[in-house]
Design an enzyme around this catalytic site. Structure first.
Site, PDB file in Angstrom:
ATOM      1  N   HIS A 120      -2.637  -0.081  -3.774  1.00 31.66           N
ATOM      2  CA  HIS A 120      -3.176   1.231  -3.421  1.00 31.66           C
ATOM      3  C   HIS A 120      -4.057   1.744  -4.552  1.00 31.66           C
ATOM      4  CE1 HIS A 120      -3.504   5.326  -1.918  1.00 31.66           C
ATOM      5  NE2 HIS A 120      -3.086   5.762  -3.089  1.00 31.66           N
ATOM      6  N   ASP A 162       0.867  -1.178   0.000  1.00 28.82           N
ATOM      7  CA  ASP A 162       0.000   0.000   0.000  1.00 28.82           C
ATOM      8  C   ASP A 162       0.906   1.231   0.000  1.00 28.82           C
ATOM      9  OD1 ASP A 162      -2.304   1.499   0.002  1.00 28.82           O
ATOM     10  OD2 ASP A 162      -3.066   0.756   1.919  1.00 28.82           O
ATOM     11  N   HIS A 164      -7.309   4.945   7.778  1.00 30.69           N
ATOM     12  CA  HIS A 164      -8.596   4.658   7.133  1.00 30.69           C
ATOM     13  C   HIS A 164      -8.770   3.153   7.010  1.00 30.69           C
ATOM     14  CE1 HIS A 164      -5.837   4.516   3.691  1.00 30.69           C
ATOM     15  NE2 HIS A 164      -6.729   3.791   3.044  1.00 30.69           N
ATOM     16  N   GLU A 210      -7.329  -2.792   7.369  1.00 33.81           N
ATOM     17  CA  GLU A 210      -6.921  -3.510   6.159  1.00 33.81           C
ATOM     18  C   GLU A 210      -5.928  -4.616   6.507  1.00 33.81           C
ATOM     19  OE1 GLU A 210      -5.784  -0.552   3.185  1.00 33.81           O
ATOM     20  OE2 GLU A 210      -7.481   0.683   3.781  1.00 33.81           O
ATOM     21  N   HIS A 262      -1.222   1.032   6.797  1.00 34.84           N
ATOM     22  CA  HIS A 262      -1.612   2.132   7.689  1.00 34.84           C
ATOM     23  C   HIS A 262      -2.638   1.642   8.693  1.00 34.84           C
ATOM     24  CE1 HIS A 262      -5.271   2.009   5.370  1.00 34.84           C
ATOM     25  NE2 HIS A 262      -4.482   1.866   4.316  1.00 34.84           N
ATOM     26  N   GLU A 317       0.077   4.537   1.875  1.00 34.89           N
ATOM     27  CA  GLU A 317      -0.008   5.488   2.987  1.00 34.89           C
ATOM     28  C   GLU A 317       1.058   5.263   4.053  1.00 34.89           C
ATOM     29  OE1 GLU A 317      -2.503   3.916   1.589  1.00 34.89           O
ATOM     30  OE2 GLU A 317      -4.106   5.353   1.117  1.00 34.89           O
TER      31      GLU A 317
HETATM   32 ZN    ZN Z   1      -3.733   2.939   0.109  1.00 32.86          ZN
END
Ligand code: ZN
Length: 277
Positions: free
Chosen positions: A60, A8, A116, A135, A104, A10
């Site tokens: 992402h 990802d 998030h 996630e 994240h 972030e």
């Molecule tokens: Zn992401």
């Protein structure tokens, strides 16, 4: 030994604000290079630790972030979206370990960069079998059901804490420290790349001794949306039930089915999104 890397953006070092992770943002092109550098460090460590095959899943947004011309030539790259299994598409029982790079913390975490859970504008919380997951948790449960343990996770200090809470055996690398939701204290890139490489080597070398976490049978998922109308939209999916004004529940035979259902429930909810209310 086969290693699956889900990457990802972030949680990559140097990423602090929305402008760094949106395709039109001022920092996005630079972020793609930082992301590729970190993935390369982990690939290098994985091969040093005994991996014979490494698959990288670009995960992402629309999953076209990693710069393939800069990616370690030993790895395969899964690029592009419209996949059944989102951030862990292609992960099956033939793999020996999962590594999450640039992840994240889940939505609502304090002192976390860009926290998030899949979609910050529509999703407030997600739980599986009564346990709130981000996630990291959702993807790691999907892998665990296939017998694949989460070996390592990288991101900020909040992501590291979330990984350790999921499974204390997981190796983590903290590449930056959150000063606020959009403000990171970033360690030197060469330092974090060395940490990523060394920790990946250690984690992959120990993969054979690791056991995946227990996965609930017939798991139920609960999705708490950011707006009541989003929950109304999600209720159109057959098999859903209303838990409260903003929460919808649905069960499945296993995590594999639940992963696909998650995207359907989120999508049906998002159809009813209103940016003002
Ligand atoms: Zn992401």
């Amino acid at each position: 030994m086969k290693i699956f890397i889900s990457a990802d953006l972030e949680g990559i070092n140097g990423i602090a604000a929305p402008e760094d992770v949106e395709e039109v943002g001022a920092g996005y092109q630079q972020a793609r290079i930082f992301m590729t550098e970190e993935v390369n460090a982990v690939i290098d460590g994985a091969f040093a630790g005994g991996a014979t095959e490494v698959v990288v899943c670009d995960s992402h947004n629309i999953s076209q972030n990693i710069k393939m011309e800069l990616l370690d030539e030993r790895a395969q790259l899964l690029r592009g979206d419209t996949r059944r299994n989102s951030m862990v598409h292609g992960l099956d029982a033939s793999f020996d370990g999962l590594i999450l790079v640039g992840y994240h913390a889940k939505f609502g975490t304090q002192h976390a960069i860009l926290d998030h859970t899949f979609n910050p504008t529509t999703i407030r919380d997600l739980s599986v079998a009564g346990v709130s997951v981000g996630e990291l948790g959702m993807n790691a449960l999907f892998a665990a059901e296939k017998g694949v343990p989460l070996l390592m996770a990288t991101g900020d200090q909040a992501l590291s804490a979330e990984a350790k809470a999921f499974d204390p055996e997981v190796e983590t690398v903290i590449v930056k420290y959150a000063e606020g939701r959009f403000c990171a204290n970033c360690l030197p890139r060469t330092t974090t790349q060395r940490m990523l490489r060394d920790t990946a080597e250690k984690a992959v070398r120990a993969a054979k001794e690791r056991k995946p976490v227990a996965v609930p049978a017939n798991p139920e998922m609960k999705v708490t949306f950011q707006q009541v109308n989003l929950a109304d939209g999600a209720m159109r999916v057959p098999g859903t039930k209303r838990i409260d004004s903003m929460t919808v529940g649905i069960g499945a035979e296993n995590m594999d089915a639940l992963m696909a259902l998650r995207q359907i429930v989120f999508g049906a909810g998002s159809d009813f999104y209103n940016p003002l209310f």
